[in-house]
Motif scaffolding. Structure first.
Motif, PDB file in Angstrom:
ATOM      1  N   ALA A 485     -10.097  -7.934   9.749  1.00  0.00           N
ATOM      2  CA  ALA A 485      -9.034  -6.956   9.800  1.00  0.00           C
ATOM      3  C   ALA A 485      -8.321  -6.910  11.135  1.00  0.00           C
ATOM      4  O   ALA A 485      -8.816  -7.386  12.149  1.00  0.00           O
ATOM      5  CB  ALA A 485      -9.613  -5.569   9.500  1.00  0.00           C
ATOM      6  N   ALA A 497      -8.808  -1.846  10.021  1.00  0.00           N
ATOM      7  CA  ALA A 497      -8.281  -1.877   8.658  1.00  0.00           C
ATOM      8  C   ALA A 497      -8.823  -3.103   7.947  1.00  0.00           C
ATOM      9  O   ALA A 497      -8.929  -4.178   8.534  1.00  0.00           O
ATOM     10  CB  ALA A 497      -6.757  -1.917   8.679  1.00  0.00           C
ATOM     11  N   HIS A 499      -8.601  -5.361   4.220  1.00  0.00           N
ATOM     12  CA  HIS A 499      -7.913  -5.600   2.960  1.00  0.00           C
ATOM     13  C   HIS A 499      -8.957  -5.973   1.908  1.00  0.00           C
ATOM     14  O   HIS A 499      -9.779  -6.861   2.127  1.00  0.00           O
ATOM     15  CB  HIS A 499      -6.894  -6.732   3.094  1.00  0.00           C
ATOM     16  N   GLU A 501      -9.349  -7.116  -2.092  1.00  0.00           N
ATOM     17  CA  GLU A 501      -8.737  -7.526  -3.356  1.00  0.00           C
ATOM     18  C   GLU A 501      -9.605  -7.017  -4.495  1.00  0.00           C
ATOM     19  O   GLU A 501     -10.795  -7.353  -4.594  1.00  0.00           O
ATOM     20  CB  GLU A 501      -8.609  -9.046  -3.449  1.00  0.00           C
ATOM     21  N   HIS A 506      -4.901  -6.558  -7.401  1.00  0.00           N
ATOM     22  CA  HIS A 506      -4.112  -6.007  -6.311  1.00  0.00           C
ATOM     23  C   HIS A 506      -4.932  -5.971  -5.024  1.00  0.00           C
ATOM     24  O   HIS A 506      -6.161  -5.874  -5.056  1.00  0.00           O
ATOM     25  CB  HIS A 506      -3.624  -4.604  -6.660  1.00  0.00           C
ATOM     26  N   VAL A 507      -4.217  -6.027  -3.902  1.00  0.00           N
ATOM     27  CA  VAL A 507      -4.850  -5.934  -2.592  1.00  0.00           C
ATOM     28  C   VAL A 507      -4.688  -4.510  -2.084  1.00  0.00           C
ATOM     29  O   VAL A 507      -3.581  -3.953  -2.083  1.00  0.00           O
ATOM     30  CB  VAL A 507      -4.225  -6.938  -1.599  1.00  0.00           C
ATOM     31  N   HIS A 508      -5.791  -3.921  -1.651  1.00  0.00           N
ATOM     32  CA  HIS A 508      -5.817  -2.529  -1.204  1.00  0.00           C
ATOM     33  C   HIS A 508      -6.198  -2.484   0.270  1.00  0.00           C
ATOM     34  O   HIS A 508      -7.113  -3.198   0.706  1.00  0.00           O
ATOM     35  CB  HIS A 508      -6.819  -1.722  -2.036  1.00  0.00           C
ATOM     36  N   LEU A 509      -5.518  -1.642   1.017  1.00  0.00           N
ATOM     37  CA  LEU A 509      -5.776  -1.488   2.447  1.00  0.00           C
ATOM     38  C   LEU A 509      -6.592  -0.229   2.681  1.00  0.00           C
ATOM     39  O   LEU A 509      -6.218   0.861   2.233  1.00  0.00           O
ATOM     40  CB  LEU A 509      -4.454  -1.404   3.209  1.00  0.00           C
ATOM     41  N   THR A 511      -8.746   1.841   5.858  1.00  0.00           N
ATOM     42  CA  THR A 511      -9.039   1.890   7.289  1.00  0.00           C
ATOM     43  C   THR A 511     -10.419   2.469   7.516  1.00  0.00           C
ATOM     44  O   THR A 511     -10.947   3.208   6.688  1.00  0.00           O
ATOM     45  CB  THR A 511      -7.998   2.732   8.039  1.00  0.00           C
ATOM     46  N   ARG A 556      -5.951 -10.770   6.896  1.00  0.00           N
ATOM     47  CA  ARG A 556      -4.562 -10.364   6.696  1.00  0.00           C
ATOM     48  C   ARG A 556      -3.740 -11.500   6.099  1.00  0.00           C
ATOM     49  O   ARG A 556      -2.890 -11.280   5.242  1.00  0.00           O
ATOM     50  CB  ARG A 556      -3.958  -9.910   8.031  1.00  0.00           C
ATOM     51  N   ALA A 559      -4.564 -11.816   2.463  1.00  0.00           N
ATOM     52  CA  ALA A 559      -3.956 -10.715   1.726  1.00  0.00           C
ATOM     53  C   ALA A 559      -2.483 -10.993   1.464  1.00  0.00           C
ATOM     54  O   ALA A 559      -1.962 -10.739   0.373  1.00  0.00           O
ATOM     55  CB  ALA A 559      -4.125  -9.410   2.500  1.00  0.00           C
ATOM     56  N   TRP A 560      -1.800 -11.556   2.486  1.00  0.00           N
ATOM     57  CA  TRP A 560      -0.379 -11.884   2.305  1.00  0.00           C
ATOM     58  C   TRP A 560      -0.215 -12.955   1.236  1.00  0.00           C
ATOM     59  O   TRP A 560       0.671 -12.883   0.388  1.00  0.00           O
ATOM     60  CB  TRP A 560       0.203 -12.365   3.632  1.00  0.00           C
TER      61      TRP A 560
END
Length: 661
Positions: A485, A497, A499, A501, A506-509, A511, A556, A559-560
């Motif tokens: 993260a 943070a 990420h 999946e 869907h990818v969820h963030l 923290t 990250r 996730a992108w």
């Protein structure tokens, strides 16, 4: 109990072996387990007084090896063999071999096994004894043209089914004459593979029927009685999913008629032991019922009868096998309250109920209900056997309360590490038609296809907390958050943070300040309903808010990339690679390498856990095969590639078969 039995060998595995062993021990008898290499560490092996290895993981070389089971019985000094259900439980040759070896077979005699084990013979036999049967015919000795002519005379729609075996294996629905050739070929292929006998039986298909079965008991002293009925109408692909007792549509008068017909069927073959006579009941006319078959063994759903009658069916089987007369009479049988059972399978409802495999990291049975489980924390679910891992059974004074209790129990049942059908079961018991008791065997097929629910905030926080607590593979404390993260600074402690999946794609963030400190879990506790586990491949599993979710931690960049790929999928793109949807064997390849195919065309068929699954082309193109017939594949292995046809449009409507799902 009686002095004639001292040691009982349980010739089965999983939850039924554990259930039989419990009663054997309660009766003061010695229990012997048998096991394959895949089950060497299974719970039923440890719970028995002794255990004997049968052979490799393959059922054909272990649990279905009658000689190996008999050797185990002799070596362990067993007086009796309890076969459970499935495997050798309805094998007349095995029962005969037990008798020849001087070992009691806990089941009926050879005549009952032989007659009722053949659906064609059984139907003709019981009809001669006044039991109503569905119109149809045997296809034994007939070629396809003769079958087609007889089918036209009987009338469509028809149900094609193997004469041998049971459990809906190989059954095909035929609504028109032009569908018959393919149905016959499929039913024969499955019947040969599953039962070694491809003889077929064709029967008139009753639309919107209910499946009602009657539990019978019979001793060797002339007493045959029934313990009421079970409603087994909620089925998927002819496999029962939820069962209940009593049936919501059976009144006292109909129960007496059903029970009398079941007892006639049992008595007609000199039945001894516990058995089940199955009927179809017309939804529009519940007073009409037709014999389907008799199961000459204990049924998977027997617990609902035990809960409403107070009768331990395994104890009755053992006493009858020991030569004792039944101590109860028909007038003694009373039904108290309502019981409902749900079968928990290791499978993925959102991908067409494909079987799932893996290690159960955390298992917790729900409090306040009966749970017959095949697994515990640490159990490995393989593709070698049926995917049912547990049965959850609730009992209450009224049906509505029993359904509600079952729903709560399913919500509190924790299985981490292997996907299950529990979310689907909860949807089913809450369905308006189910709650009203307005059932038929096609109800499940008419329901919307299951989807993966979005994770709840609690599930996300619990997953993040498990990672922060050092639940990374290899146990590197705190290693996941810094590695996966970005950090936000500007306060005394850095906020991390992560990420995640989700199985919803869907990818969820999340923290670190959203994640509470996790509470250590005792894997086999019956109290807590929240739990988390991180497995070797980095996937984190959590149970919260009455449901299980799994997540893959992502960098990250990953996730992108996932978000970018999702946008491509939303735009209608389809990947050319076709992954195996489940672990198993490639039993048929339907195209040649280099063939041109259209969207939805079948490429190959994979079989595992009593299920066939077709892998189909997601778009028009040219096939490049990666496997051949007979290959063993793992879930996710690429089995073929369909290079898109250059002139094909990039966006197409989804086919009925849904690509590779």
């Amino acid at each position: 109990m009686t002095a004639s039995l001292h040691t009982v060998l349980v010739a089965n595995r999983g939850e039924i072996a554990r259930r039989v062993i419990r009663t054997v021990h309660r009766m003061g008898l010695r229990a012997v387990a048998v096991y394959s290499d895949a089950d060497a560490d299974a719970p039923h092996v440890r719970e028995a007084d002794a255990a004997v290895r049968l052979g490799p993981a393959s059922a054909a070389r272990s649990y279905l090896d009658a000689d190996a089971v008999l050797r185990a019985a002799r070596e362990s000094g067993a007086d009796a063999v309890h076969p459970g259900y499935g495997f050798l439980s309805e094998n007349a040759a095995f029962a005969r071999a037990c008798a020849a070896a001087g070992i009691v077979f806990v089941g009926p005699g050879e005549e009952a096994l032989a007659v009722m084990g053949d659906k064609i013979h059984a139907k003709a036999h019981v009809a001669a004894h006044g039991v109503p049967t569905v119109p149809g015919f045997s296809a034994a000795g007939m070629d396809d043209d003769e079958i087609a002519a007889a089918a036209s005379r009987t009338g469509f729609p028809l149900l094609v089914k193997p004469s041998a075996g049971g459990g809906g294996k190989g059954m095909q629905v035929v609504r028109r004459a032009d569908e018959l050739p393919a149905a016959l070929a499929t039913a024969r292929r499955i019947a040969r593979a599953a039962f070694g006998d491809d003889t077929l039986l064709l029967e008139r298909l009753l639309e919107r029927p209910r499946h009602i079965e009657v539990q019978v008991l019979a001793d060797a002293h002339g007493t045959t009685l029934h313990l009421g009925e079970r409603e087994c109408t909620l089925q998927r692909r002819h496999q029962k999913v939820i069962e209940e007792a009593p049936s919501p549509i059976v009144d006292a008068a109909l129960r007496e008629r059903l029970g009398a017909a079941a007892c006639r069927a049992a008595a007609s073959v000199g039945y001894v032991g516990a058995g089940t006579v199955e009927f179809l009941v017309a939804a529009a006319r519940p007073d009409e019922f037709f014999f389907i078959e008799m199961n000459t063994r204990l049924q998977v759903e027997h617990p609902v009868t035990e809960l409403v009658t107070g009768v331990d069916l395994v104890e009755q089987q053992l006493r009858i096998a020991a030569g004792e007369p039944l101590r109860i009479r028909q007038d003694d049988v009373r039904l108290s309250g309502h019981a409902v059972e749900a079968r928990v399978y290791a499978e993925s409802p959102a991908t067409g109920f494909l079987p799932a495999t893996g290690t159960v990291r955390v298992w917790r049975a729900a409090p306040g209900v009966r749970t017959d489980a095949a697994v515990e924390s640490g159990s490995v679910v393989t593709a070698d056997y049926d995917p049912m891992i547990a049965k959850v059974i609730a009992h209450a004074p009224e049906r509505e309360a029993a359904l509600a209790a079952l729903d709560r129990a399913l919500a509190d049942t924790v299985v981490l590490g292997v996907e299950t059908n529990i979310p689907f079961l909860r949807t089913l018991v809450q369905d308006d038609d189910v709650v009203r008791g307005d059932l038929d065997t096609g109800l499940i097929e008419r329901m919307p296809a299951p989807t993966v629910d979005a994770p709840t905030p609690t599930q996300l926080r619990l997953a993040a907390a498990a990672l922060r607590a050092g639940g990374a593979p290899g146990g590197a404390a705190g290693g996941v958050w810094p590695a996966l993260a970005g950090r936000r600074f500007g306060r005394r402690d850095a906020v991390v943070a992560v990420h995640l999946e989700g199985a919803d794609g869907h990818v969820h963030l999340v923290t670190s300040d959203d994640a509470p400190d996790p509470t250590p879990a005792s894997p086999d506790s019956d109290a807590d309903t929240e739990a988390a586990a991180v497995v070797e491949d980095g996937v984190v599993w959590v149970h919260a808010d009455g449901a299980t979710a799994s997540f893959v931690p992502l960098t990250r960049r990953a996730a992108w990339e996932c978000a970018h790929a999702a946008r491509g999928r939303d735009a209608g793109a389809a990947a050319p690679e076709l992954p195996a949807p489940m672990p198993g064997a490639v039993i048929a390849v339907h195209v040649a390498d280099g063939d041109d195919v259209v969207a939805g065309e079948r490429i190959l068929t994979i079989e595992a856990m009593k299920m066939e699954h077709a892998v189909t082309a997601p778009h028009p193109g040219t096939v490049r095969l990666r496997v051949a017939a007979g290959a063993q594949v793992r879930r996710g292995d690429v089995v073929a590639v369909v290079d898109p046809t250059p002139t094909a449009p990039e966006t197409r409507e989804p086919t009925a078969s849904g690509g590779t799902a």
